[in-house]
Design an enzyme around this catalytic site. Structure first.
Site, PDB file in Angstrom:
ATOM      1  N   LEU A  23       0.826  -1.211   0.000  1.00 33.11           N
ATOM      2  CA  LEU A  23       0.000   0.000   0.000  1.00 33.11           C
ATOM      3  C   LEU A  23       0.858   1.258   0.000  1.00 33.11           C
ATOM      4  O   LEU A  23       0.733   2.104  -0.870  1.00 33.11           O
ATOM      5  CB  LEU A  23      -0.945   0.001   1.208  1.00 33.11           C
ATOM      6  CG  LEU A  23      -2.077  -1.030   1.167  1.00 33.11           C
ATOM      7  CD1 LEU A  23      -2.891  -0.987   2.452  1.00 33.11           C
ATOM      8  CD2 LEU A  23      -2.996  -0.781  -0.033  1.00 33.11           C
ATOM      9  N   GLY A  26       7.109   4.557   4.316  1.00 33.54           N
ATOM     10  CA  GLY A  26       7.651   5.820   4.805  1.00 33.54           C
ATOM     11  C   GLY A  26       8.805   5.542   5.739  1.00 33.54           C
ATOM     12  O   GLY A  26       9.281   4.410   5.852  1.00 33.54           O
ATOM     13  N   GLY A  29       8.221   2.738   8.348  1.00 33.73           N
ATOM     14  CA  GLY A  29       8.066   1.345   7.943  1.00 33.73           C
ATOM     15  C   GLY A  29       7.265   1.277   6.662  1.00 33.73           C
ATOM     16  O   GLY A  29       7.402   2.129   5.787  1.00 33.73           O
ATOM     17  N   LYS A  46       0.525  -2.602   9.174  1.00 35.27           N
ATOM     18  CA  LYS A  46       1.714  -1.748   9.228  1.00 35.27           C
ATOM     19  C   LYS A  46       2.863  -2.537   9.835  1.00 35.27           C
ATOM     20  O   LYS A  46       2.697  -3.182  10.882  1.00 35.27           O
ATOM     21  CB  LYS A  46       1.441  -0.486  10.057  1.00 35.27           C
ATOM     22  CG  LYS A  46       2.643   0.434  10.166  1.00 35.27           C
ATOM     23  CD  LYS A  46       2.235   1.848  10.543  1.00 35.27           C
ATOM     24  CE  LYS A  46       1.968   2.026  12.000  1.00 35.27           C
ATOM     25  NZ  LYS A  46       1.815   3.457  12.371  1.00 35.27           N
ATOM     26  N   ASP A 137      -2.206  14.934  16.099  1.00 36.55           N
ATOM     27  CA  ASP A 137      -1.774  14.917  14.694  1.00 36.55           C
ATOM     28  C   ASP A 137      -2.976  14.802  13.762  1.00 36.55           C
ATOM     29  O   ASP A 137      -2.973  14.030  12.806  1.00 36.55           O
ATOM     30  CB  ASP A 137      -0.798  13.772  14.458  1.00 36.55           C
ATOM     31  CG  ASP A 137       0.052  13.976  13.191  1.00 36.55           C
ATOM     32  OD1 ASP A 137       0.205  15.142  12.767  1.00 36.55           O
ATOM     33  OD2 ASP A 137       0.552  12.984  12.646  1.00 36.55           O
TER      34      ASP A 137
END
Length: 358
Positions: A23, A26, A29, A46, A137
């Site tokens: 997918l 970054g 990971g 992830k 965030d």
């Protein structure tokens, strides 16, 4: 660089999950789409490289906070598990992309559509804050959309999150500059994470409407990246933003934004006050004002989580050790830089490449 076959497919031979495709990736990971054999559903997983670099408390906190959440507007946590090379976090797969790409493709949204998304974001924030979690965030890139014609919002990524009761008071400079509240930029100690989330949601609304960040200007592009970064942060500290002249919005919308993007957090609207504002209440679907009450009641009646806090902590602790059969055991590394989130954990803004007239 390691060449072990499990680096290509870390789920090879896994009893529950089977890789479908990559997918994204970054500095943290990478993420893969996988098939869950036990449910027949697709999930996003992830992968974070195992080893001492995982010693950061942020990884443990991200998993613990995320695992405690159960809400239609938050990406659902499934489980954490280990492979020889990685700490893996399985989550609900949301197939409509993120809001950043959605807004960018449309070059900004009409006020009615922006309100629909903003209402959902505020419902998600109200839930988060009521269960004691602050995101720190909130941004378009961390807001996913499902595949419906009228997309539903799902908040993701709790890497900077804190629990208001279980964790220390927020004090770190984390987030993304364009979305970051003044009290974080000025290094104010012991700030209120809930008010930081409200500020960031206000920035989100501004970007949805105008397809540009409130504290950036077209002339900033002539500056060096470092100079631009400092200029933007100075505008954030001053609350220096304007409404583009060529994109009209209602007076009620301007009023709401002007009461959210307030430098002093004690004078900024709270989530509950935002939800009472006339602009927010317009076209609000019936029953949404009690939506979170119902969600919390159902959550209290549900059985305990599949993985409790102690189990998550053990998984993260074990992830700090590389097993002898790991492709990384001899010092090889697939990921050159993993963000362990130091005290200053600022990220870069996405580029919108659209300049309204001011």
């Amino acid at each position: 660089m390691a060449t072990h076959k499990n680096l290509e497919d870390p789920l090879a031979g896994h009893p529950r999950y089977k890789k479908i495709r990559n997918l994204n990736k970054g500095s943290y990971g990478f993420v893969q789409l996988a098939y869950d054999k036990s449910t027949g559903h697709e999930v996003a997983i992830k992968f974070l490289q195992r080893g001492e670099r995982l010693a950061s408390v942020y990884v443990e906190r991200e998993i613990i906070n995320h695992s405690s959440l159960l809400h239609p507007h938050i990406v659902q946590f499934k489980e954490a598990f280990l492979t020889p090379e990685y700490l893996a976090i399985a989550m609900e797969f949301v197939d409509g992309g993120d809001m950043f790409q959605y807004v960018k493709a449309k070059r900004g949204l009409q006020e009615v559509e922006a309100r629909w998304f903003f209402q959902q974001v505020m419902i998600a924030l109200d839930y988060l804050h009521r269960v004691g979690v602050v995101s720190r965030d909130i941004k378009l890139e961390n807001t996913l959309l499902d595949g419906n014609r009228r997309p539903l919002v799902k908040i993701c990524d709790f890497g900077y999150s804190k629990h208001t009761e279980k964790d220390s008071v927020p004090k770190s400079r984390v987030g993304t500059p364009g979305y970051t509240a003044p009290e974080i930029v000025t290094n104010r100690r012991n700030y209120d994470g809930k008010m930081v989330d409200v500020w960031s949601a206000g920035v989100m609304l501004y970007v949805m409407l105008f397809c540009t960040y409130p504290f950036e200007r077209p002339e900033d592009e002539r500056e060096t990246p470092t100079k631009k970064y400092q200029t933007v942060l100075q505008r954030v500290i001053r609350g220096d933003y304007v409404f583009p002249r060529n994109i009209p919005i209602s007076d009620d919308c301007k009023d709401l934004l002007s009461k959210i993007l307030v430098v002093d957090p004690e004078k900024r609207l709270t989530v509950q006050q935002v939800q009472q504002h006339p602009w927010y209440l317009k076209d609000l679907p019936s029953g949404l004002s009690q939506f979170n009450d119902n969600c919390l009641a159902k959550q209290r009646e549900m059985p305990e989580l599949a993985q409790n806090v102690e189990e998550v902590r053990k998984i993260v602790h074990d992830a700090m050790v590389l097993p002898s059969n790991s492709a990384f055991a001899n010092g090889n590394a697939l990921i050159d830089s993993y963000n362990e989130e130091p005290e200053d954990g600022m990220e870069e803004d996405g580029s919108l490449e659209f300049s309204p007239s001011y």
